[in-house]
Design a protein around this motif. Structure first.
Motif, PDB file in Angstrom:
ATOM      1  N   TRP A   1      -3.086  32.851  -8.806  1.00 43.83           N
ATOM      2  CA  TRP A   1      -2.432  32.250  -7.760  1.00 43.83           C
ATOM      3  C   TRP A   1      -2.205  33.039  -6.711  1.00 43.83           C
ATOM      4  O   TRP A   1      -1.299  33.339  -5.817  1.00 43.83           O
TER       5      TRP A   1
ATOM      6  N   CYS B   1      -5.691  23.841  -7.708  1.00 41.14           N
ATOM      7  CA  CYS B   1      -6.234  24.631  -8.505  1.00 41.14           C
ATOM      8  C   CYS B   1      -7.769  25.093  -8.218  1.00 41.14           C
ATOM      9  O   CYS B   1      -8.312  25.824  -8.829  1.00 41.14           O
TER      10      CYS B   1
ATOM     11  N   ARG C   1      -9.619  27.319  -5.318  1.00 39.88           N
ATOM     12  CA  ARG C   1      -9.031  28.158  -4.560  1.00 39.88           C
ATOM     13  C   ARG C   1     -10.064  29.048  -4.000  1.00 39.88           C
ATOM     14  O   ARG C   1     -11.308  29.129  -4.535  1.00 39.88           O
TER      15      ARG C   1
END
Length: 65
Positions: A10, A22, A24
């Motif tokens: 993250w 989720c 990315r």
């Protein structure tokens, strides 16, 4: 790159793609490149690279390659 994402998928430099947080992407530091990845949650969390986009920035004779 792989260690960076495993440490923190993250990462603040990453951004969601579409509506799924989720999935990315993240720019590669110092390069004209972008990596797309998916965070697979669950008891064995891992990251799956789904695409690498690379741009050539030193154009010669009109060709990027």
């Amino acid at each position: 790159m792989q260690l960076r994402l495993m440490r923190d998928p993250w990462d603040g430099a990453s951004a969601p793609i579409g509506d799924d947080p989720c999935t990315r992407d993240i720019p590669l530091d110092g390069h004209a490149a972008l990596v797309e990845y998916e965070i697979v949650t669950g008891p064995h969390r891992h990251v799956v690279l789904t695409a690498v986009q690379w741009w050539h920035t030193d154009f010669q004779d009109g060709s990027p390659f």
